[in-house]
Scaffold this motif. Structure first.
Motif, short mmCIF file in Angstrom:
data_model
loop_
_atom_site.label_atom_id
_atom_site.label_comp_id
_atom_site.label_asym_id
_atom_site.label_seq_id
_atom_site.Cartn_x
_atom_site.Cartn_y
_atom_site.Cartn_z
N VAL A 111 0.86 -1.17 0.00
CA VAL A 111 0.00 0.00 0.00
C VAL A 111 0.90 1.23 0.00
O VAL A 111 1.91 1.26 0.72
N SER A 112 0.54 2.22 -0.80
CA SER A 112 1.34 3.45 -0.84
C SER A 112 1.28 4.14 0.53
O SER A 112 0.33 3.94 1.29
N PRO A 113 2.27 4.96 0.84
CA PRO A 113 2.30 5.61 2.16
C PRO A 113 1.07 6.48 2.44
O PRO A 113 0.66 6.60 3.59
N ASP A 114 0.46 7.03 1.40
CA ASP A 114 -0.75 7.84 1.62
C ASP A 114 -2.02 7.00 1.61
O ASP A 114 -3.13 7.53 1.72
N LEU A 115 -1.90 5.68 1.50
CA LEU A 115 -3.00 4.70 1.54
C LEU A 115 -4.00 4.89 0.40
O LEU A 115 -5.14 4.47 0.50
N ARG A 116 -3.58 5.47 -0.70
CA ARG A 116 -4.49 5.68 -1.82
C ARG A 116 -4.44 4.56 -2.86
O ARG A 116 -5.41 4.33 -3.56
N VAL A 147 -13.93 -4.33 0.03
CA VAL A 147 -12.83 -4.01 0.95
C VAL A 147 -13.19 -2.78 1.77
O VAL A 147 -12.96 -2.73 2.98
N GLY A 148 -13.78 -1.78 1.13
CA GLY A 148 -14.18 -0.56 1.84
C GLY A 148 -15.21 -0.84 2.92
O GLY A 148 -15.14 -0.28 4.02
N GLN A 149 -16.16 -1.71 2.65
CA GLN A 149 -17.17 -2.05 3.64
C GLN A 149 -16.59 -2.86 4.79
O GLN A 149 -16.96 -2.68 5.94
N ARG A 150 -15.66 -3.75 4.49
CA ARG A 150 -15.12 -4.64 5.52
C ARG A 150 -14.05 -3.99 6.39
O ARG A 150 -14.00 -4.24 7.59
N LEU A 151 -13.20 -3.17 5.80
CA LEU A 151 -12.10 -2.59 6.57
C LEU A 151 -12.47 -1.25 7.22
O LEU A 151 -11.75 -0.78 8.10
N LEU A 173 -12.25 1.87 6.27
CA LEU A 173 -11.23 2.90 6.14
C LEU A 173 -11.88 4.20 5.67
O LEU A 173 -12.87 4.19 4.94
N ARG A 174 -11.31 5.32 6.09
CA ARG A 174 -11.83 6.61 5.66
C ARG A 174 -11.64 6.77 4.16
O ARG A 174 -12.49 7.28 3.45
N LEU A 175 -10.48 6.33 3.68
CA LEU A 175 -10.18 6.39 2.26
C LEU A 175 -9.87 4.97 1.79
O LEU A 175 -8.91 4.36 2.27
#
Length: 120
Positions: free
Chosen positions: A40-45, A78-82, A84-86
């Motif tokens: 994952v990139s450092p900015d989590l994008r 993944v967004g629903q399970r984890l 994460l804000r982004l």
């Protein structure tokens, strides 16, 4: 080098993507895919998920197409399970280290089976 947070997100993401591919994605082209890692990139994008495929080149191409078509679904899950804000943009990249390892092994075996030259 990844930050600790990026590494934790990558590990969680890899686990969730594996579960999603195993249980929720019904595309038969993805049947022989094995996930080998994630970054994952450092900015989590951006998240890069590495995979390998059993079989021939045709299986690899079909699996790449199947993963590409399931990419949006996987990102949403993944967004629903984890929670994460982004939610990172999930990208799949073929991991050819197994093929390279097999090639090197074949070369080494070829060297060990080479006929010896007689002493002069």
């Amino acid at each position: 080098m990844q930050t600790r947070r990026a590494q934790r997100v990558a590990d969680s993401l890899l686990h969730e993507v594996a579960q999603i591919l195993q249980k929720d994605v019904k595309d038969p082209r993805i049947g022989f895919v094995t996930l080998t890692g994630a970054k994952v990139s450092p900015d989590l994008r951006v998240a890069t998920v590495y995979y390998t495929v059993l079989g021939e080149e045709e299986n690899r191409k079909a699996s790449a197409q199947g993963l590409a078509s399931a990419q949006a679904f996987i990102r949403r899950e993944v967004g629903q399970r984890l929670k994460l804000r982004l939610v990172p943009d999930v990208r799949f990249l073929y991991d050819d280290t197994m093929a390279q390892t097999l090639h090197v092994q074949e070369l080494l075996e070829g060297l060990s089976h080479a006929p010896e030259e007689p002493d002069r």
